[in-house]
Write an enzyme that holds these catalytic residues in place. Structure first.
Site, short mmCIF file in Angstrom:
data_model
loop_
_atom_site.label_atom_id
_atom_site.label_comp_id
_atom_site.label_asym_id
_atom_site.label_seq_id
_atom_site.Cartn_x
_atom_site.Cartn_y
_atom_site.Cartn_z
N SER A 25 0.83 -1.20 0.00
CA SER A 25 0.00 0.00 0.00
C SER A 25 0.87 1.26 0.00
O SER A 25 0.43 2.32 -0.41
CB SER A 25 -0.91 -0.01 1.23
OG SER A 25 -0.13 -0.05 2.41
N CYS A 52 2.58 -6.34 10.70
CA CYS A 52 2.41 -5.16 9.85
C CYS A 52 3.81 -4.80 9.38
O CYS A 52 4.74 -4.74 10.20
CB CYS A 52 1.79 -4.01 10.62
SG CYS A 52 1.79 -2.45 9.71
N CYS A 105 2.19 -6.57 2.20
CA CYS A 105 1.31 -5.75 3.05
C CYS A 105 0.30 -6.68 3.69
O CYS A 105 -0.46 -7.36 2.98
CB CYS A 105 0.59 -4.71 2.19
SG CYS A 105 -0.66 -3.76 3.07
N GLY A 160 -5.43 0.68 5.57
CA GLY A 160 -6.09 0.27 6.82
C GLY A 160 -7.38 0.99 7.11
O GLY A 160 -8.23 0.49 7.84
N1 DGL Z 1 2.11 -1.91 6.15
C1 DGL Z 1 0.73 -2.30 6.07
C2 DGL Z 1 0.56 -3.72 6.63
O1 DGL Z 1 1.46 -4.50 6.60
C3 DGL Z 1 -0.18 -1.34 6.80
C4 DGL Z 1 -0.31 0.01 6.13
C5 DGL Z 1 -1.69 0.33 5.56
O2 DGL Z 1 -2.69 0.20 6.27
O3 DGL Z 1 -1.73 0.72 4.38
O4 DGL Z 1 -0.47 -4.08 7.11
#
Ligand code: DGL
Length: 281
Positions: free
Chosen positions: A7, A203, A69, A39
């Site tokens: 994302s 995350c 992601c 998110g």
């Molecule tokens: N880095 C994303 C993940 O691994 C979270 C970022 C988002 O919500 O775009 O869940």
């Protein structure tokens, strides 16, 4: 060439590990910064945006795409693997970051070694308590709980949503600002579920604040992040499916749907070195 989709910038923590573990491979990283964060979006929106990102990478000559992601993978990876992909692109493959993590905890000894776990942990069965820290959206999908139940139903899984963290990390908030949030989430988890044996940072933003989780958790708790685990899993995948291995000289192209200048400025915090993004066509 292998595609890596995220994302935004979080997937760069996975990208760094992939480049280190697979120095002969070529990658194209696509960050959907123009639509991040995922998110806060509806599941239908996240699914559509993820599909669009994957199709872009397919179109750029990446028949294998890794969704780096959790939010995107938790929302739609199973669905797109089972429904869309076999009809739309039967030769292509899409993999994620959730299953490699679960395999590392529950499965093969060689993967558990990379993750810092011994085979004995994988055999621990009912005694092993795994806790997942992730975005609220990832927690709400229950993807970790579902996937772990499929592979190792005896494991006990608890989850803790950390709704503020990805945004604060994106904004470059200081450790002092983020620390109370991490402490609060850890305390909430411990109060509700007790002390886990293993914690997954579910995350791809969280490796930037791994030290804050480490400090907040009891010292005996093992902490796993996704970069190394995903790299190990990809190396094994490529050994089984050599047709996806790169033939071009090793290089990574960084693309974004957002502002390439701004994205390049913040990328170093996630990747660990300066990377230059280009606007995707
Ligand atoms: N880095 C994303 C993940 O691994 C979270 C970022 C988002 O919500 O775009 O869940």
């Amino acid at each position: 060439m292998i595609g890596v989709f995220d994302s935004g910038s979080g997937g760069l923590t996975v990208m760094r590990a992939l480049e280190q573990a697979l120095p002969m491979e070529s990658f194209t990283y696509l960050g959907d910064h123009g639509n991040a964060p995922y998110g806060n979006r509806s599941p239908a929106d996240i699914y559509d945006l993820t599909l669009r990102g994957i199709e872009r990478l397919f179109g750029l000559g990446c028949p294998l795409v890794i969704i780096a992601c959790n939010t995107a993978a938790a929302t739609g990876l199973r669905q797109l693997q089972q429904t869309w992909l076999p009809h739309a692109y039967p030769q292509n493959r899409v993999i994620g970051v959730i299953v490699p993590m679960i395999e590392a905890i529950t499965g093969m000894p060689w993967e558990t070694n990379v993750a810092g776990l011994s085979p004995a942990d994988a055999d621990a069965g009912p005694a092993l308590h795994v806790a997942v820290f992730a975005t609220r959206h990832t927690v709400n999908t229950g993807a970790y709980v579902t996937e772990i139940a499929k592979r190792a139903p005896a494991l006990r899984v608890s989850q803790q949503a950390c709704p503020e963290l990805a945004r604060m990390i994106d904004e470059g908030a200081s450790d002092d600002d983020i620390r109370p949030f991490v402490q609060g989430y850890v305390e909430e988890l411990l109060a509700a579920h007790g002390v886990p044996d293993v914690c997954i940072l579910g995350c791809t933003h969280y490796p930037l604040i791994e030290h804050l989780f480490r400090a907040a958790l009891p010292s005996e708790v093992r902490l796993l992040t996704q970069g190394d685990v995903t790299a190990t899993s990809l190396r094994r995948y490529l050994a089984r499916h050599p047709r996806f291995s790169s033939t071009a000289p090793a290089a990574t192209t960084y693309l974004t749907t957002g502002d390439p200048q701004h994205v390049s400025q913040v990328a170093g915090r996630f990747h660990g070195r300066i990377v230059q993004f280009q606007k995707v066509a």
